[in-house]
Each structure stands twice: as C-alpha cells, then as structure tokens.
Design a protein around this motif. Structure first.
Motif, PDB file in Angstrom:
ATOM      1  N   LYS A  16      27.635 -68.116  28.756  1.00  0.00           N
ATOM      2  CA  LYS A  16      27.539 -67.193  29.895  1.00  0.00           C
ATOM      3  C   LYS A  16      26.126 -66.698  30.117  1.00  0.00           C
ATOM      4  O   LYS A  16      25.461 -66.256  29.191  1.00  0.00           O
ATOM      5  N   VAL A  56      32.778 -69.440  32.808  1.00  0.00           N
ATOM      6  CA  VAL A  56      33.209 -70.718  32.251  1.00  0.00           C
ATOM      7  C   VAL A  56      34.581 -70.505  31.620  1.00  0.00           C
ATOM      8  O   VAL A  56      34.838 -69.476  31.005  1.00  0.00           O
ATOM      9  N   ARG A  57      35.465 -71.470  31.856  1.00  0.00           N
ATOM     10  CA  ARG A  57      36.818 -71.393  31.279  1.00  0.00           C
ATOM     11  C   ARG A  57      37.113 -72.698  30.549  1.00  0.00           C
ATOM     12  O   ARG A  57      36.681 -73.767  30.969  1.00  0.00           O
ATOM     13  N   MET A  58      37.857 -72.558  29.474  1.00  0.00           N
ATOM     14  CA  MET A  58      38.319 -73.738  28.752  1.00  0.00           C
ATOM     15  C   MET A  58      39.835 -73.718  28.688  1.00  0.00           C
ATOM     16  O   MET A  58      40.460 -72.669  28.654  1.00  0.00           O
ATOM     17  N   VAL A  83      33.327 -74.612  35.290  1.00  0.00           N
ATOM     18  CA  VAL A  83      32.111 -73.796  35.246  1.00  0.00           C
ATOM     19  C   VAL A  83      31.754 -73.367  36.665  1.00  0.00           C
ATOM     20  O   VAL A  83      31.735 -74.182  37.583  1.00  0.00           O
ATOM     21  N   SER A 108      36.233 -72.650  22.345  1.00  0.00           N
ATOM     22  CA  SER A 108      36.280 -71.211  22.604  1.00  0.00           C
ATOM     23  C   SER A 108      34.930 -70.568  22.284  1.00  0.00           C
ATOM     24  O   SER A 108      34.385 -69.784  23.076  1.00  0.00           O
ATOM     25  N   THR A 155      32.249 -71.435  24.916  1.00  0.00           N
ATOM     26  CA  THR A 155      32.283 -70.704  26.190  1.00  0.00           C
ATOM     27  C   THR A 155      31.579 -69.360  26.060  1.00  0.00           C
ATOM     28  O   THR A 155      30.918 -68.909  26.991  1.00  0.00           O
ATOM     29  N   GLU A 156      31.710 -68.728  24.886  1.00  0.00           N
ATOM     30  CA  GLU A 156      31.060 -67.430  24.706  1.00  0.00           C
ATOM     31  C   GLU A 156      29.544 -67.556  24.698  1.00  0.00           C
ATOM     32  O   GLU A 156      28.842 -66.638  25.097  1.00  0.00           O
ATOM     33  N   ASN A 196      38.011 -66.933  27.000  1.00  0.00           N
ATOM     34  CA  ASN A 196      37.767 -67.593  28.300  1.00  0.00           C
ATOM     35  C   ASN A 196      38.730 -68.750  28.545  1.00  0.00           C
ATOM     36  O   ASN A 196      38.346 -69.809  29.035  1.00  0.00           O
ATOM     37  N   LEU A 201      37.157 -78.154  31.014  1.00  0.00           N
ATOM     38  CA  LEU A 201      36.179 -77.088  31.251  1.00  0.00           C
ATOM     39  C   LEU A 201      35.989 -76.917  32.743  1.00  0.00           C
ATOM     40  O   LEU A 201      35.916 -77.909  33.480  1.00  0.00           O
TER      41      LEU A 201
END
Ligand code: ZN
Length: 157
Positions: free
Chosen positions: A79, A57-59, A47, A72, A75-76, A21, A45
């Motif tokens: 979701k 969501v991205r980092m 969201v 990392s 983020t997993e 992500n 981050l």
C-alpha cells in the motif's frame, strides 16, 4: 522447535486464518490470477492505482498456509508504493527465498516476511511462498505493456 520457530509459525498461521486485504476490487487497474500446480495453490490479486501509487490491493485464493499467508503479508507491504517500488520489494523477497539473501537483509516494509525464511529448508514449498509475488510481477508487467487496466495470469513452473 525453538521459540523463534514458534513465533514465525504463529505469524504464518495468523495471516492464513485472518488474511489481510482479502477480497476483490471491482474497479481494478491490475487483475491477475496465479496458480502453483505443484501444490494446488491459487491467488488472485486486484490492484487499484491512484497517481502512480498503489491505493488499494486485495488478495483472494485458496491453498496451503504458506501461499496464502505470504500473499496476505505482501498486500500489507504494497500500500502506498509505486509499481517500481513494488517490483523492488518482490526482488528483495525473492532474493531471501531463492538466493543467498537472509531475513536480516529485508527492508522494513517486509519485516514480517522473515517468518517465511524457514521455508527455504523445503525447496518444494518455496514455490508456495513466492506465488503471490510472481503473480504480482506478471500483473505489473502486463499493465505496463497494456498501458492501462489489464487482466493476466501466471503459473509457477
Ligand atoms: Zn502451497
């Protein structure tokens, strides 16, 4: 090094080299930057919420392998969670890292994070491991206060 240490090191390096992500969402509800001045780690981050759930969501960021791998893995785990469920996950993770909690106490969503339990032996690196999580907490706090899309910052102290 035991076999278990090797396995955990592999998990951390895999997330560091291939962050999940990674990137930035253009239309984010929560946008938050975090820094850990003790190590030079940076995490950003973004969201996107939908019907009260974390849809995406991205980092992004740079820094040591522990800070980036922890982000990392986080983020997993996020979701499909509500913001209050996410806050609970942060508490569960920080309980393992900062208090007397053990990896065995982690909920299923955080199983991989057990790889970071070894970091507890190096107190200065704990800030690296919790950076993304404290950054998320700040973003959720700011979003709740603003009652809408928000940009915010967090600094480890
Ligand atoms: Zn670091």
């Amino acid at each position: 090094m035991s076999d278990l240490d090797d396995l955990y090191r592999d998990v951390i390096l895999d997330h560091f080299r291939n962050p999940r992500n990674r990137g930035t969402l253009e239309q984010a509800d929560i946008r938050v930057e975090g820094v850990n001045p003790f190590c030079g780690d940076k995490i950003s981050l973004t969201v996107k919420l939908e019907n009260g759930l974390i849809r995406e969501v991205r980092m992004d960021g740079n820094g040591c392998s522990i800070s980036q791998a922890s982000a990392s893995m986080m983020t997993e785990a996020l979701k499909g969670k509500t913001l209050s469920e996410s806050q609970k996950l942060v508490q569960d993770f920080k309980h393992m890292m900062l208090e007397k909690g053990a990896a065995a106490d982690l909920p299923e969503a955080l199983e991989e994070l057990a790889a970071l339990e070894g970091v507890k032996k190096y107190p200065v690196r704990i800030k690296c491991a919790v950076l993304a999580w404290n950054t998320l907490l700040e973003g959720i706090r700011a979003f709740a206060e603003n009652k809408g899309p928000v940009s915010s910052t967090h600094k480890e102290e």
